[in-house]
Write an enzyme that holds these catalytic residues in place. Structure first.
Site, PDB file in Angstrom:
ATOM      1  N   GLN A  77      -7.887  19.598   9.805  1.00  0.00           N
ATOM      2  CA  GLN A  77      -6.844  18.676  10.235  1.00  0.00           C
ATOM      3  C   GLN A  77      -7.401  17.247  10.273  1.00  0.00           C
ATOM      4  O   GLN A  77      -8.465  17.009  10.859  1.00  0.00           O
ATOM      5  CB  GLN A  77      -6.320  19.061  11.612  1.00  0.00           C
ATOM      6  CG  GLN A  77      -5.491  20.330  11.623  1.00  0.00           C
ATOM      7  CD  GLN A  77      -4.072  20.135  11.108  1.00  0.00           C
ATOM      8  OE1 GLN A  77      -3.671  19.035  10.727  1.00  0.00           O
ATOM      9  NE2 GLN A  77      -3.298  21.208  11.092  1.00  0.00           N
ATOM     10  N   TYR A  84      -3.238  32.325   6.949  1.00  0.00           N
ATOM     11  CA  TYR A  84      -3.570  31.011   6.374  1.00  0.00           C
ATOM     12  C   TYR A  84      -4.586  30.334   7.299  1.00  0.00           C
ATOM     13  O   TYR A  84      -4.421  29.192   7.713  1.00  0.00           O
ATOM     14  CB  TYR A  84      -2.314  30.145   6.216  1.00  0.00           C
ATOM     15  CG  TYR A  84      -1.156  30.848   5.545  1.00  0.00           C
ATOM     16  CD1 TYR A  84      -1.033  30.854   4.160  1.00  0.00           C
ATOM     17  CD2 TYR A  84      -0.174  31.499   6.300  1.00  0.00           C
ATOM     18  CE1 TYR A  84       0.039  31.501   3.543  1.00  0.00           C
ATOM     19  CE2 TYR A  84       0.893  32.146   5.686  1.00  0.00           C
ATOM     20  CZ  TYR A  84       0.996  32.141   4.306  1.00  0.00           C
ATOM     21  OH  TYR A  84       2.055  32.784   3.695  1.00  0.00           O
ATOM     22  N   CYS A  89       3.658  22.065   8.898  1.00  0.00           N
ATOM     23  CA  CYS A  89       3.625  20.644   8.548  1.00  0.00           C
ATOM     24  C   CYS A  89       4.883  20.246   7.792  1.00  0.00           C
ATOM     25  O   CYS A  89       4.991  19.118   7.322  1.00  0.00           O
ATOM     26  CB  CYS A  89       2.378  20.323   7.727  1.00  0.00           C
ATOM     27  SG  CYS A  89       2.275  21.242   6.176  1.00  0.00           S
ATOM     28  N   CYS A 108       1.286   3.521   5.259  1.00  0.00           N
ATOM     29  CA  CYS A 108       1.775   3.544   6.651  1.00  0.00           C
ATOM     30  C   CYS A 108       3.167   2.919   6.693  1.00  0.00           C
ATOM     31  O   CYS A 108       3.352   1.809   7.174  1.00  0.00           O
ATOM     32  CB  CYS A 108       0.822   2.775   7.570  1.00  0.00           C
ATOM     33  SG  CYS A 108      -0.847   3.434   7.601  1.00  0.00           S
ATOM     34  N   ASP A 120       0.004  29.397   9.946  1.00  0.00           N
ATOM     35  CA  ASP A 120      -0.039  27.953   9.684  1.00  0.00           C
ATOM     36  C   ASP A 120      -0.067  27.750   8.168  1.00  0.00           C
ATOM     37  O   ASP A 120      -1.093  27.386   7.596  1.00  0.00           O
ATOM     38  CB  ASP A 120      -1.284  27.347  10.347  1.00  0.00           C
ATOM     39  CG  ASP A 120      -1.335  25.828  10.232  1.00  0.00           C
ATOM     40  OD1 ASP A 120      -0.371  25.229   9.712  1.00  0.00           O
ATOM     41  OD2 ASP A 120      -2.350  25.239  10.652  1.00  0.00           O
ATOM     42  N   GLU A 167      -7.230  34.104   4.413  1.00  0.00           N
ATOM     43  CA  GLU A 167      -7.139  32.824   3.704  1.00  0.00           C
ATOM     44  C   GLU A 167      -7.399  33.065   2.218  1.00  0.00           C
ATOM     45  O   GLU A 167      -8.208  33.928   1.857  1.00  0.00           O
ATOM     46  CB  GLU A 167      -8.160  31.841   4.273  1.00  0.00           C
ATOM     47  CG  GLU A 167      -8.379  30.557   3.490  1.00  0.00           C
ATOM     48  CD  GLU A 167      -7.120  29.722   3.378  1.00  0.00           C
ATOM     49  OE1 GLU A 167      -6.832  29.264   2.260  1.00  0.00           O
ATOM     50  OE2 GLU A 167      -6.435  29.525   4.395  1.00  0.00           O
ATOM     51  N   CYS A 206      -8.555  -1.223   6.178  1.00  0.00           N
ATOM     52  CA  CYS A 206      -7.595  -0.147   6.412  1.00  0.00           C
ATOM     53  C   CYS A 206      -7.676   0.248   7.878  1.00  0.00           C
ATOM     54  O   CYS A 206      -8.777   0.365   8.439  1.00  0.00           O
ATOM     55  CB  CYS A 206      -7.910   1.058   5.517  1.00  0.00           C
ATOM     56  SG  CYS A 206      -6.828   2.465   5.803  1.00  0.00           S
ATOM     57  N   CYS A 245       0.821  -1.210   0.000  1.00  0.00           N
ATOM     58  CA  CYS A 245       0.000   0.000   0.000  1.00  0.00           C
ATOM     59  C   CYS A 245       0.855   1.260   0.000  1.00  0.00           C
ATOM     60  O   CYS A 245       0.607   2.185  -0.760  1.00  0.00           O
ATOM     61  CB  CYS A 245      -0.916  -0.024   1.225  1.00  0.00           C
ATOM     62  SG  CYS A 245      -1.689   1.547   1.614  1.00  0.00           S
TER      63      CYS A 245
END
EC number: 2.1.1.190
Length: 470
Positions: free
Chosen positions: A302, A331, A428, A86, A401, A352, A179, A83
């Site tokens: 999120q 943002y 991120c 993960c 962010d 935004e 999953c 896959c």
């Protein structure tokens, strides 16, 4: 030691040294070059078959294990290794956190080259599986075949699949049975859609020929228990469309929002499509500290709801608001952070670039009876100027962010010009965050750093930094 093998190279008894970018681990070849290897764990000792050679590195796969790492665990997912979703599921969770914290520290030190405080410990996720609130699956009439199936002489029968793209293969879909990323009824809904479609002869999308009825399936869930299902159809077949939608709503009455879109574009992105509501309402509600946020099919939110709450609490703590501050939330998305900190601020201004997100932000503020938040739409580097600041007041605190690319240099220049007392930078991508921190180092000192793990079993990590004016 190395030997040639059909124009490829095998390196013997290579120790895996570290976890690298994009979930791939790192070792050193006998000639000193880096070797990138998937599906291994730092501490493993392996023979590596290379399949790509570049000037500075090799890419390869482990073909034999001599020693297994002390950090290794058995993956729980039957699809692990194929896959690609993960990639760290074979590594124990405590060690995943170590590598994530080290990655952030490495980026901030190596790229930022700035003075840093002692890092606060990474905040791990209480849920290590079934933590995502949004999943997207693709239909295909050309299911990915295992090596055993390819070597078999048996009739493979139905090749329909509903699942994930094989990494680096846009036209191959791995059929997913179970999953471990999203709580049920996610698996039950996906498997029912596939079974019903097969039973009734509904065609699965062919990405090469651009034909077929069923294209994608999106599932969104909320901590409130609400569920959104959206099926993307390639062909406009009203009878079969209603057949599967009606069945789904009857089989899963807990669905809050059932939607569909007919999309015969070359790509399957939803953001420029006309989504239709079939049953229920066109949004689901998420809740956090009594605040309710509507999430529609196109909303950004999120994807780990529980950990988002922890992330926002850290952000609020870093901001250290007293109730007298003007706060800018750059943002802002759908205004979640802005509204979350609003009770501790005098006024919050959210900006935004996505118009639909600002519509959601304003609706959420109205629903939550928040009167000290204002939201504005526009390109950040254009909107965030002297005129805007003069109109809405100079910020005492900025919360930013940005997307993975980080902040535009014009935005950074404006922050340096107006000199708020604090900047809380949520990221991120700690590499681009480090670049931006270096640009701000002349006027701001980093005083707090805390990584947050939003995505267990993957290499992704968020990071929150507090900058204070020198």
């Amino acid at each position: 030691m190395a030997k040639k093998n059909t124009d490829k190279v095998v390196f013997h008894q290579i120790k895996v040294l570290d976890a690298g970018a994009k979930g791939v681990s790192v070792a050193k070849a006998p000639d000193g070059k880096v070797v990138f290897i998937p599906n291994v764990v730092p501490g493993d000792v392996v023979d590596v078959q290379t399949f790509k050679k570049r000037k500075a590195y090799y890419e390869g796969k482990a073909v034999h294990f001599h020693e297994l790492s002390e950090y290794r665990v058995d993956p729980i997912c039957e699809h692990f290794g194929v896959c690609g979703g993960c990639k760290w599921q074979n590594m124990n969770y405590s060690q995943q956190l170590v590598f994530k914290q080290n990655e952030v520290k490495n980026h901030l030190q190596r790229i930022g080259k700035i003075e840093l405080p002692e890092f606060e410990p990474i905040l791990g996720s209480e849920k290590q599986f079934f933590y995502r609130n949004k999943m997207e699956f693709s239909f295909s009439n050309s299911r990915w075949l295992t090596e055993a199936e390819i070597g078999s002489e048996e009739d493979l029968g139905n090749r329909n699949a509903l699942g994930f793209h094989i990494p680096k293969m846009w036209d191959k879909i791995l059929d997913i049975n179970k999953c471990h990323l999203q709580e049920d009824p996610s698996n039950a809904i996906r498997n029912e859609v596939r079974a019903f479609a097969n039973e009734h002869g509904l065609t699965f999308f062919n990405p090469r020929a651009h034909e077929g009825l069923l294209r994608t399936l999106m599932l969104r869930t909320a901590s409130t228990g609400e569920i959104m299902v959206l099926i993307q159809f390639f062909e406009n077949d009203k009878a079969n469309r209603e057949l599967i939608l009606d069945h789904l709503y009857e089989k899963f009455p807990q669905i809050t929002s059932l939607q569909y879109v007919v999309n015969n574009k070359a790509n399957d992105t939803l953001y420029d499509t006309n989504i239709k509501l079939y049953k229920g309402r066109d949004y689901i509600l998420e809740e956090m500290e009594g605040l309710k946020f509507s999430i529609n099919a196109k909303s950004f939110y999120q994807t780990n709801s529980d950990q988002a709450y922890e992330l926002y609490k850290i952000t609020r703590d870093f901001a250290g608001l007293t109730g007298n501050e003007i706060v800018y939330d750059l943002y802002t998305g759908t205004g979640t952070i802005a509204q979350f900190v609003s009770k501790n601020a005098k006024k919050v201004i959210g900006v935004e670039s996505v118009p639909e997100a600002i519509i959601d932000a304003k609706a959420n503020a109205k629903r939550n009876e928040i009167t000290n938040c204002e939201f504005f739409v526009g390109d950040m580097k254009v909107v965030f100027n002297e005129e805007f600041i003069a109109q809405h007041g100079k910020p005492d605190v900025i919360i930013t962010d940005p997307p993975r690319d980080g902040m535009h240099k014009d935005v950074i220049e404006q922050i340096l010009k107006i000199e708020p007392s604090k900047v809380v930078y949520v990221s991120c991508n700690s590499a681009t965050q480090a670049r931006d921190l270096a640009l701000m180092d002349e006027k701001y000192k980093v005083t707090r750093v805390r990584p947050v793990d939003m995505f267990p079993q993957t290499h992704h990590v968020e990071n929150v930094v507090l900058l204070e004016r020198r």
